[in-house]
Design a protein around this motif. Structure first.
Motif, PDB file in Angstrom:
ATOM      1  N   PHE A 429      52.796 -21.363 -45.129  1.00  0.00           N
ATOM      2  CA  PHE A 429      53.814 -21.791 -46.535  1.00  0.00           C
ATOM      3  C   PHE A 429      54.376 -23.391 -46.361  1.00  0.00           C
ATOM      4  CE2 PHE A 429      58.180 -23.004 -47.692  1.00  0.00           C
ATOM      5  CZ  PHE A 429      58.800 -22.875 -48.359  1.00  0.00           C
ATOM      6  N   ARG A 430      54.383 -24.463 -47.023  1.00  0.00           N
ATOM      7  CA  ARG A 430      55.084 -25.303 -47.073  1.00  0.00           C
ATOM      8  C   ARG A 430      55.316 -25.916 -47.844  1.00  0.00           C
ATOM      9  NH1 ARG A 430      50.077 -24.488 -46.713  1.00  0.00           N
ATOM     10  NH2 ARG A 430      48.795 -25.345 -49.169  1.00  0.00           N
ATOM     11  N   GLY A 445      70.582 -26.900 -46.819  1.00  0.00           N
ATOM     12  CA  GLY A 445      70.568 -28.243 -46.042  1.00  0.00           C
ATOM     13  C   GLY A 445      69.847 -28.838 -45.637  1.00  0.00           C
ATOM     14  N   HIS A 446      68.158 -28.165 -46.097  1.00  0.00           N
ATOM     15  CA  HIS A 446      68.042 -28.892 -45.411  1.00  0.00           C
ATOM     16  C   HIS A 446      67.423 -30.749 -45.528  1.00  0.00           C
ATOM     17  CE1 HIS A 446      64.790 -25.856 -43.489  1.00  0.00           C
ATOM     18  NE2 HIS A 446      65.751 -24.655 -44.350  1.00  0.00           N
ATOM     19  N   ASP A 447      66.174 -31.203 -44.688  1.00  0.00           N
ATOM     20  CA  ASP A 447      66.622 -32.737 -44.490  1.00  0.00           C
ATOM     21  C   ASP A 447      65.071 -32.899 -45.798  1.00  0.00           C
ATOM     22  OD1 ASP A 447      66.691 -35.290 -44.656  1.00  0.00           O
ATOM     23  OD2 ASP A 447      65.966 -35.598 -42.657  1.00  0.00           O
ATOM     24  N   PRO A 448      65.166 -33.430 -46.846  1.00  0.00           N
ATOM     25  CA  PRO A 448      64.018 -34.182 -47.245  1.00  0.00           C
ATOM     26  C   PRO A 448      62.849 -34.389 -46.903  1.00  0.00           C
ATOM     27  CG  PRO A 448      65.762 -34.210 -48.858  1.00  0.00           C
ATOM     28  CD  PRO A 448      66.494 -33.943 -47.553  1.00  0.00           C
ATOM     29  N   ASP A 449      63.752 -35.725 -45.358  1.00  0.00           N
ATOM     30  CA  ASP A 449      62.037 -36.038 -44.504  1.00  0.00           C
ATOM     31  C   ASP A 449      60.953 -35.327 -43.838  1.00  0.00           C
ATOM     32  OD1 ASP A 449      63.110 -39.029 -45.664  1.00  0.00           O
ATOM     33  OD2 ASP A 449      64.440 -39.047 -44.054  1.00  0.00           O
ATOM     34  N   ALA A 450      62.592 -33.904 -43.323  1.00  0.00           N
ATOM     35  CA  ALA A 450      61.811 -33.422 -42.522  1.00  0.00           C
ATOM     36  C   ALA A 450      60.973 -32.652 -43.570  1.00  0.00           C
ATOM     37  CB  ALA A 450      62.466 -32.221 -42.043  1.00  0.00           C
ATOM     38  N   LEU A 451      61.216 -32.152 -44.895  1.00  0.00           N
ATOM     39  CA  LEU A 451      60.253 -31.361 -45.212  1.00  0.00           C
ATOM     40  C   LEU A 451      59.442 -31.700 -45.688  1.00  0.00           C
ATOM     41  CD1 LEU A 451      62.863 -29.394 -47.351  1.00  0.00           C
ATOM     42  CD2 LEU A 451      61.882 -28.399 -45.939  1.00  0.00           C
ATOM     43  N   ARG A 471      36.615 -25.839 -45.641  1.00  0.00           N
ATOM     44  CA  ARG A 471      37.577 -26.391 -45.928  1.00  0.00           C
ATOM     45  C   ARG A 471      39.013 -26.595 -45.908  1.00  0.00           C
ATOM     46  NH1 ARG A 471      35.862 -24.563 -52.541  1.00  0.00           N
ATOM     47  NH2 ARG A 471      33.348 -24.027 -51.175  1.00  0.00           N
ATOM     48  N   ASP A 472      39.718 -27.779 -45.540  1.00  0.00           N
ATOM     49  CA  ASP A 472      40.806 -27.541 -45.132  1.00  0.00           C
ATOM     50  C   ASP A 472      41.670 -28.128 -45.812  1.00  0.00           C
ATOM     51  OD1 ASP A 472      40.564 -29.587 -42.481  1.00  0.00           O
ATOM     52  OD2 ASP A 472      40.165 -30.162 -44.520  1.00  0.00           O
ATOM     53  N   GLU A 473      41.522 -28.219 -47.088  1.00  0.00           N
ATOM     54  CA  GLU A 473      42.280 -29.299 -47.645  1.00  0.00           C
ATOM     55  C   GLU A 473      43.934 -29.039 -47.895  1.00  0.00           C
ATOM     56  OE1 GLU A 473      38.430 -29.331 -50.113  1.00  0.00           O
ATOM     57  OE2 GLU A 473      39.409 -28.102 -48.773  1.00  0.00           O
ATOM     58  N   PHE A 474      44.335 -27.417 -47.303  1.00  0.00           N
ATOM     59  CA  PHE A 474      45.653 -27.105 -47.654  1.00  0.00           C
ATOM     60  C   PHE A 474      45.936 -26.382 -45.774  1.00  0.00           C
ATOM     61  CE2 PHE A 474      43.293 -26.242 -51.599  1.00  0.00           C
ATOM     62  CZ  PHE A 474      44.183 -26.967 -52.289  1.00  0.00           C
ATOM     63  N   ASN A 475      45.315 -27.306 -44.911  1.00  0.00           N
ATOM     64  CA  ASN A 475      45.723 -26.747 -43.932  1.00  0.00           C
ATOM     65  C   ASN A 475      46.644 -27.773 -43.437  1.00  0.00           C
ATOM     66  OD1 ASN A 475      45.385 -25.378 -41.378  1.00  0.00           O
ATOM     67  ND2 ASN A 475      43.348 -26.362 -40.460  1.00  0.00           N
ATOM     68  N   PHE A 476      48.094 -27.212 -43.864  1.00  0.00           N
ATOM     69  CA  PHE A 476      48.983 -28.633 -43.224  1.00  0.00           C
ATOM     70  C   PHE A 476      50.540 -27.333 -42.883  1.00  0.00           C
ATOM     71  CE2 PHE A 476      46.535 -31.375 -44.967  1.00  0.00           C
ATOM     72  CZ  PHE A 476      46.120 -32.800 -44.608  1.00  0.00           C
ATOM     73  N   SER A 477      51.546 -28.304 -42.758  1.00  0.00           N
ATOM     74  CA  SER A 477      52.270 -27.506 -42.167  1.00  0.00           C
ATOM     75  C   SER A 477      53.313 -28.778 -41.831  1.00  0.00           C
ATOM     76  CB  SER A 477      52.839 -26.674 -40.747  1.00  0.00           C
ATOM     77  OG  SER A 477      53.548 -26.481 -40.316  1.00  0.00           O
ATOM     78  N   VAL A 478      55.174 -28.283 -42.421  1.00  0.00           N
ATOM     79  CA  VAL A 478      55.936 -29.902 -41.826  1.00  0.00           C
ATOM     80  C   VAL A 478      56.626 -29.154 -40.338  1.00  0.00           C
ATOM     81  CG1 VAL A 478      56.265 -30.139 -44.185  1.00  0.00           C
ATOM     82  CG2 VAL A 478      57.121 -28.074 -42.934  1.00  0.00           C
ATOM     83  N   GLY A 479      55.812 -27.905 -39.812  1.00  0.00           N
ATOM     84  CA  GLY A 479      56.833 -27.580 -38.404  1.00  0.00           C
ATOM     85  C   GLY A 479      57.754 -27.291 -38.674  1.00  0.00           C
ATOM     86  N   PHE A 482      60.647 -21.249 -41.528  1.00  0.00           N
ATOM     87  CA  PHE A 482      61.570 -21.099 -43.159  1.00  0.00           C
ATOM     88  C   PHE A 482      61.811 -19.507 -42.802  1.00  0.00           C
ATOM     89  CE2 PHE A 482      59.389 -24.725 -43.906  1.00  0.00           C
ATOM     90  CZ  PHE A 482      60.165 -25.627 -44.387  1.00  0.00           C
ATOM     91  N   GLY A 483      61.074 -18.554 -42.752  1.00  0.00           N
ATOM     92  CA  GLY A 483      61.604 -16.875 -41.936  1.00  0.00           C
ATOM     93  C   GLY A 483      62.046 -16.404 -40.749  1.00  0.00           C
ATOM     94  N   ASP A 484      61.950 -14.975 -40.250  1.00  0.00           N
ATOM     95  CA  ASP A 484      62.140 -14.603 -39.189  1.00  0.00           C
ATOM     96  C   ASP A 484      61.475 -15.035 -38.035  1.00  0.00           C
ATOM     97  OD1 ASP A 484      64.802 -14.331 -40.210  1.00  0.00           O
ATOM     98  OD2 ASP A 484      64.941 -11.796 -40.785  1.00  0.00           O
ATOM     99  N   VAL A 485      59.936 -14.727 -38.358  1.00  0.00           N
ATOM    100  CA  VAL A 485      59.121 -14.573 -36.850  1.00  0.00           C
ATOM    101  C   VAL A 485      59.026 -16.055 -36.932  1.00  0.00           C
ATOM    102  CG1 VAL A 485      57.029 -14.209 -36.938  1.00  0.00           C
ATOM    103  CG2 VAL A 485      58.371 -12.930 -38.631  1.00  0.00           C
ATOM    104  N   PRO A 486      58.675 -16.536 -35.906  1.00  0.00           N
ATOM    105  CA  PRO A 486      58.899 -17.719 -34.312  1.00  0.00           C
ATOM    106  C   PRO A 486      57.451 -18.296 -35.830  1.00  0.00           C
ATOM    107  CG  PRO A 486      59.515 -15.870 -33.432  1.00  0.00           C
ATOM    108  CD  PRO A 486      59.580 -15.067 -34.544  1.00  0.00           C
ATOM    109  N   LEU A 487      57.240 -19.528 -35.254  1.00  0.00           N
ATOM    110  CA  LEU A 487      56.200 -19.842 -36.147  1.00  0.00           C
ATOM    111  C   LEU A 487      54.996 -19.932 -36.061  1.00  0.00           C
ATOM    112  CD1 LEU A 487      55.614 -21.887 -38.497  1.00  0.00           C
ATOM    113  CD2 LEU A 487      56.263 -24.293 -36.952  1.00  0.00           C
TER     114      LEU A 487
END
Length: 514
Positions: A429-430, A445-451, A471-479, A482-487
């Motif tokens: 998810f991103r 409260g999430h910072d838009p710059d971080a998102l 194809r890696d068009e969507f292979n991105f993350s903001v690091g 967002f959920g309970d499971v560690p990234l």
């Protein structure tokens, strides 16, 4: 001369009115690309086609398709020196676009559009790297872009066109009467010219034959299908509608994010005319409908399938489409049989999760049982399924994640016992600005710059690599977790599922899932 070969659709004998630039996903001078196929920029090609029909000399520079770097892209633009440069701004590629814009000659006017421009117009106009932007076009751009090419001063009478005064620092917005606004923001899509494929360097394209093609050839005994089973189809992407009536939380096309968009569906005759034109000009025999509505509204399905039957489309072509699970679930068995007879080869489904709790949080209007039922009915008829899944959605628990893994493997098992095949495309998810979940996150409260800090997802440490995905068009993350499971566990699960799908593809000859 190299510059001219990269400019799709240019007339070198005349000055260039506009060059529309699709920014690369990464700076490929730093790391060369691994895949050899990119999604065609259909929206940009529609705008270029309309401008060409209006008498302007325009071209497209698809820096992503050619794997160009930032500096090289900017140099090409500066060397050919168009009057205008147009850029489609998307959240994952905004930084690339801004870096290109910062290197452009200040004498070249810049216009921008796209989902990111619509979601954050004032932020973009305030970005010093975008100082040459003289028009930010919100929404569908064909008519307004042509008007800007005719006379920049017309921006004051063009609705939803914004600009920033470089001296005063104020923002201006065009104003139009209600009739003009309706026409400009929601053009009659049946009156628009078909996309001139000269603007798309990789569409149409020759696709490798798939298991589905060979199964269709065996079942239909058509000579052209048999040839496609041996050599692959010539394929093209196509849009059958604009707008979406759904409100999926993660999607930029959600209706709540686009109240200005009037939902329109192309007439069957208009669509069939483009299919036949592409076949006559390029030998295309396979089509991919990439819009949300072609298999997303029952009335549209019935109307179009009647026309497809009347024109014997299934005897001449095969096609793929996106579909809504809740709509397909309501179709009768005979309706699905008609889709097969009319050439339906594969349906892309936004399955997203195996957890009903998460599906409700996403506002998907489906559940896991419904997905399983629809998938089974499609696979039983030899229709392939391409399922999209999201891991790490806000609020996802470990139980939710485990449910998604079980769901994917259950769908694989169903495919193993039916004529149709399934491909699982799994992504982290991103958040995208302008989507319903973006507001939820920023309100929390999430910072838009971080998102907005998109970066590559590196799966190599977990045993997956980009060449598996092709194809890696969507292979991105903001690091951000967002959920309970560690990234790192989300990515390990993503790599595991990607690897298993890749192994299934290799064993079954389905090609590479994307």
């Amino acid at each position: 001369m190299r510059h001219l070969t990269l400019l799709s659709g240019v007339d070198p004998a005349h000055p260039l009115d506009a060059l529309f630039v699709n920014a690369p996903l990464r700076d490929y001078t730093e790391r060369p690309r691994t895949n050899d196929y990119t999604l065609p920029v259909l929206g940009m090609a529609y705008i270029a086609t309309y401008a060409k029909h209006a008498g302007f000399n325009v071209a497209v520079l698809d820096a992503e398709a050619y794997g160009l770097g930032i500096a090289e892209t900017a140099k090409i633009v500066n060397d050919v020196r168009p009057r205008w440069v147009g850029m489609n701004l998307l959240a994952p590629t905004y930084e690339m676009s801004a870096r290109i814009a910062a290197q452009l000659d200040p004498g070249i006017a810049v216009m921008v559009g796209g989902h990111h421009a619509k979601a954050l117009p004032t932020r973009i106009l305030a970005d010093p790297r975008m100082r040459n932007v003289r028009a930010l076009v919100i929404g569908e751009g064909e008519l307004r872009v042509a008007a800007l090419l005719e006379d920049e001063q017309r921006r004051r009478e063009l609705p939803q066109v914004m600009w920033r005064d470089p001296l005063l620092g104020t923002t201006g917005t065009g104003v139009a009467d209600a009739k003009t606004q309706a026409l400009m923001l929601g053009p009659d899509i049946n009156a628009l010219p078909y996309i001139d494929r000269v603007f798309l360097p990789q569409d149409p394209y020759r696709a490798a034959p798939s298991v589905t093609d060979r199964r269709l050839a065996a079942s239909r005994c058509a000579a052209w299908l048999t040839d496609a089973a041996r050599h692959g189809h010539v394929e093209a992407n196509i849009v059958g509608s604009r707008g979406c009536p759904y409100n999926c939380g993660f999607c930029g096309a959600a209706w709540s994010a686009n109240p200005d968009v009037k939902i329109r569906v192309r007439s069957p005759e208009n669509i069939i005319g483009e299919l036949d034109a592409l076949h006559a000009a390029h030998g295309v025999t396979a089509f991919r409908f990439v819009d949300d509505l072609f298999l997303g509204v029952r009335e549209v399905i019935y109307e179009h399938m009647q026309a497809f039957t009347d024109h014997r489309i299934g005897d001449r072509y095969v096609w793929d489409a996106t579909g809504r699970i809740n709509i397909l679930d309501r179709l009768r068995d005979e309706d699905l049989d008609i889709l097969v007879a009319n050439g339906l080869r594969e349906v892309a489904l936004g399955i997203e999760s195996g957890s009903d709790r998460m599906l409700k949080a996403m506002d998907k209007r489906i559940n896991a049982d419904m997905t399983e039922r629809v998938t089974r009915r499609l696979l039983e008829r030899g229709i392939g399924v391409k399922g999209y899944f999201i891991l790490g959605y806000p609020g996802e628990t470990r139980e939710d994640l485990d449910a998604t893994v079980r769901h994917i493997r259950n769908l694989w098992d169903i495919a193993d016992h039916n004529p149709g095949g399934i491909r699982a495309s799994v992504f982290e998810f991103r958040p995208y600005p302008g989507t319903p979940v973006w507001k939820t996150l920023t309100d929390a409260g999430h910072d838009p710059d971080a998102l907005l800090a998109y970066g590559d997802v590196d799966l190599t440490q977990d045993g997956a690599h980009e060449s598996m995905r092709q194809r890696d068009e969507f292979n991105f993350s903001v690091g951000i977790q967002f959920g309970d499971v560690p990234l790192h566990e989300i990515r390990s699960t993503l790599a595991m599922l990607t690897r298993e799908q890749h192994e299934r593809n290799q064993a079954g000859g389905l090609g590479v899932a994307a």
